[in-house]
Design a protein around this motif. Sequence first.
Motif, PDB file in Angstrom:
ATOM      1  N   TRP A   1       0.841  -1.193   0.000  1.00 24.97           N
ATOM      2  CA  TRP A   1       0.000   0.000   0.000  1.00 24.97           C
ATOM      3  C   TRP A   1       0.881   1.250   0.000  1.00 24.97           C
ATOM      4  CZ3 TRP A   1      -1.153   4.565   2.387  1.00 24.97           C
ATOM      5  CH2 TRP A   1      -2.372   5.161   2.025  1.00 24.97           C
ATOM      6  N   HIS A   2       0.495   2.183  -0.849  1.00 27.20           N
ATOM      7  CA  HIS A   2       1.306   3.397  -0.986  1.00 27.20           C
ATOM      8  C   HIS A   2       0.405   4.625  -1.107  1.00 27.20           C
ATOM      9  CE1 HIS A   2       4.438   6.111  -1.894  1.00 27.20           C
ATOM     10  NE2 HIS A   2       4.362   6.081  -3.208  1.00 27.20           N
ATOM     11  N   GLU A   3       0.789   5.673  -0.424  1.00 28.26           N
ATOM     12  CA  GLU A   3       0.058   6.944  -0.505  1.00 28.26           C
ATOM     13  C   GLU A   3       0.083   7.474  -1.934  1.00 28.26           C
ATOM     14  OE1 GLU A   3       0.654   9.935   2.841  1.00 28.26           O
ATOM     15  OE2 GLU A   3       1.602  10.958   1.147  1.00 28.26           O
ATOM     16  N   TYR A   4       1.227   7.401  -2.568  1.00 25.71           N
ATOM     17  CA  TYR A   4       1.407   7.740  -3.995  1.00 25.71           C
ATOM     18  C   TYR A   4       0.964   9.157  -4.323  1.00 25.71           C
ATOM     19  CZ  TYR A   4       1.876   6.370  -8.950  1.00 25.71           C
ATOM     20  OH  TYR A   4       2.264   6.257 -10.265  1.00 25.71           O
ATOM     21  N   ARG A   5       1.467  10.107  -3.585  1.00 25.29           N
ATOM     22  CA  ARG A   5       1.157  11.509  -3.857  1.00 25.29           C
ATOM     23  C   ARG A   5       2.413  12.287  -4.257  1.00 25.29           C
ATOM     24  NH1 ARG A   5      -3.595  13.414  -1.109  1.00 25.29           N
ATOM     25  NH2 ARG A   5      -5.248  12.014  -1.832  1.00 25.29           N
ATOM     26  N   HIS A   6       3.499  12.072  -3.511  1.00 23.35           N
ATOM     27  CA  HIS A   6       4.700  12.858  -3.807  1.00 23.35           C
ATOM     28  C   HIS A   6       5.149  12.675  -5.262  1.00 23.35           C
ATOM     29  CE1 HIS A   6       5.140  14.196   0.234  1.00 23.35           C
ATOM     30  NE2 HIS A   6       5.574  13.066   0.747  1.00 23.35           N
TER      31      HIS A   6
END
Lengths: 260, 260, 260, 260
Positions: free
Chosen positions: C10-15
């Motif tokens: 699971w990854h936030e994946y925003r930066h």
Amino acid sequence: MSNPIRVTVWHEYRHEHTSDEVKKLYPDGMHMVMKAAIEEYLGAQVVVRTATLDEPEHGLTDEVLADTDVMTWWGHCAHAEVKDEIVDKVQKRVLEGMGLIVLHSGHYSKILKRLLGTTCSLRWREAAEREIIWCVNGGHPIADGLEDEKFELEHTEMYGEYFDIPAPDEQVFISWFEGGEVFRSGNCWTRGKGRIFYFRPGHETFPIYYNKNVRRVLANSVKWAAPRSSAPVRLDAPCIKEPLAPIAAKHEVDQSLHEH
Amino acid sequence: MSNPIRVTVWHEYRHEHTSDEVKKLYPDGMHMVMKAAIEEYLGAQVVVRTATLDEPEHGLTDEVLADTDVMTWWGHCAHAEVKDEIVDKVQKRVLEGMGLIVLHSGHYSKILKRLLGTTCSLRWREAAEREIIWCVNGGHPIADGLEDEKFELEHTEMYGEYFDIPAPDEQVFISWFEGGEVFRSGNCWTRGKGRIFYFRPGHETFPIYYNKNVRRVLANSVKWAAPRSSAPVRLDAPCIKEPLAPIAAKHEVDQSLHEH
Amino acid sequence: MSNPIRVTVWHEYRHEHTSDEVKKLYPDGMHMVMKAAIEEYLGAQVVVRTATLDEPEHGLTDEVLADTDVMTWWGHCAHAEVKDEIVDKVQKRVLEGMGLIVLHSGHYSKILKRLLGTTCSLRWREAAEREIIWCVNGGHPIADGLEDEKFELEHTEMYGEYFDIPAPDEQVFISWFEGGEVFRSGNCWTRGKGRIFYFRPGHETFPIYYNKNVRRVLANSVKWAAPRSSAPVRLDAPCIKEPLAPIAAKHEVDQSLHEH
Amino acid sequence: MSNPIRVTVWHEYRHEHTSDEVKKLYPDGMHMVMKAAIEEYLGAQVVVRTATLDEPEHGLTDEVLADTDVMTWWGHCAHAEVKDEIVDKVQKRVLEGMGLIVLHSGHYSKILKRLLGTTCSLRWREAAEREIIWCVNGGHPIADGLEDEKFELEHTEMYGEYFDIPAPDEQVFISWFEGGEVFRSGNCWTRGKGRIFYFRPGHETFPIYYNKNVRRVLANSVKWAAPRSSAPVRLDAPCIKEPLAPIAAKHEVDQSLHEH
């Protein structure tokens, strides 16, 4: 008011006789400086005596042992000279409830290895490097009175991981060393009724035991390790013939199987 | 596929020679039944040998020790006959990574007391009473395959608290006894690189090692205690002269203080 | 052969969408590099999927959760956007036995704070400083394959003590930072049937997840955290009306006192 | 002499209003009996107030919280009515160092589940059965004054394993129940600077809080959980821009990555 904690500061007391540098730093021996540190912070809460390797029975007669609530231990070059029968007695007293504070090179003492079951080996280097001792358990009574989350020693002998000890029951301090190592520097264990604290600082050629924070931690650890429970603990493997609750089975014991 | 776990089942193997009752229950010795249990559940994942007290070097030669990943240990009436130099070697192997499974009356073995540093004493009663072994850590690999949160033994020797051990790193089982006692029955520790499991059941005059759940736990514990890391660990207290990061101070070491 | 471990990265994946620097380093997202690391070391032992914050239900539908043995978690700037009902479900799955690997800035994730009960706060500094990660538990499966007692990261964000976490059940790594701090960097806990590992390295602007040792530890931790026991655990507070052993007393229950 | 420990005995205080049986047993409420028990053993070492669910803010205003060193907690049928914002505040105070003693059915309180991160579920049965509470840590200050290695309660509600809690940092008591269950009955944890003790006995329809040993343990636990360290702990995740030791790298921080 409760009785004062009876403390015995045990010291190998050899380097002071062979090294001018150590003698200059600790003219009356390191043990006298430790004694003063404990008294400085605990005052009337303690009565402190000292004992050293070259006294008869290493100063640890049955009377002294029975009269000790907390023992501190510093040794380095003469661990092997500590008699096994004295180690047996100190171990027994710890399991009965005596606190034990092991300092610096005492990591390699017979008594610590006996109580922990491991080699207590570590990496080391004497290069007068800087050490920063971080508190990772600020609520622990051994940290009481520290004014910051860390304290520093300007010049120390380095001890580095891997430190071959059982995982501490409580971790209070972790050290950072200028040369790149880390170390579990303040470690608590319970064995039997006794509390054990290993505290890393203390090399004989640096003025470690004059450091305010080291002194405070030493005194705190004595207070923490003092016996605090009168509850009975039996260490004699009793056979409990009469059960507390009824047992349905009828059974005849073959006593020969229990003889040894 | 990884290499099989090399298991050595060590057994005192005396009661079978002196007691008809034990001999009838374990005609080839308890060790053969333990061996079969481990093989039953782990099959090709293990190769199992046995060793016994009355063999030369107690069956634990340097070759056997070097060739062992996990050792199981059952002893009772002859703990004192185990030679200290063999205990030294077994301890060394545990710290290097060998798993050790100590069973029942092995609580009083030299090797367990050596590794734990305590007396390992406990209360006991032989009254053929009922025992219910509760699992308090169902996610632990040692509990794998159990079909309920507990399992029972109809007739057992009782072991009761206080059990004089260091607090286990992981607690897997706690026993209930018909006569009113409780006991920490399945206890995990790590010492050096080695894993240790103490498992309570196992009296010589009850058919404990034929019990399905006991056999499963025994096999599980062997698998759990097998070495699982190739990471290097130094136990020789190396002096690390070259730091990893630069050290500002200049310092001359007095080598005489490090000689001992 | 056992079934492969079902892993959800699971990854936030925003930066990666807002910073060119991060995008350049991780063009397909950090999660794809983590996935590759896990697959590199565990091969056919795993099947790995990914899930990200901006997918429906953050990619963590009931189906995905039920089909996950181990979840890895990286988040930083958007912890607050993770929905509480998803956190509830992830927590429930951990207690049921799902492994959880929390990485770097995930220390401040809702799920870790939920499971640990503390603030998980720490000191930090982004100064591209050197980090040396010491292994203090070389026998732990998470350290498997490391070639030395330590490994280094040339440039990292610093995380320093005090780290507000419950004392880890097992401590595997402690970090040294060039700027003077230490940090408990590899920490294991068990909650319910589930295993949790927090691993410190991982800043988004340094190529941490391309480091061989970090990748190895990540893969090892996935393997370690995978469910390894089928033993049943009841989390529904059952009333056990029928005792296992007879109870002498007669007693009438006032049911109204149990209604709520 | 040190300042007295400021204790707040918190009680749900509902059963006394709805059940004649409970009212008869505890005419002024269970909290008044707990208060008296703490005062009986600690005397001038404590000042004890009470607070109950139906007072404004459950009696736990900011002033009361700030003025509390140790809080005891009993709840049962109305856990859900405790407001989340009060739970937030109590949790914060524990992390800052307030001790928390959770009693009996308080295992299911919001505050304990919040601090432990698990369900805190258990098996139970109300059958007025016998309980024997064994001490497994006789040196612990919470056991001080007990006259035997165990104590008994003639009629109790049963709580049995599996108890879904994190492994206690220290285990003091384990209970035996007539009906066949065991239970971890006296469990210590540290969270932040705060100490937590869960103590099992205490059902509302049995005279548990009049039992001498229960009262002693309750008082002991208050004393044990009182704050004992003034060392500072920062829980606000400070950015430490100035390192303690020089950092070689030059690095420009992308502040946008730290905004959230």
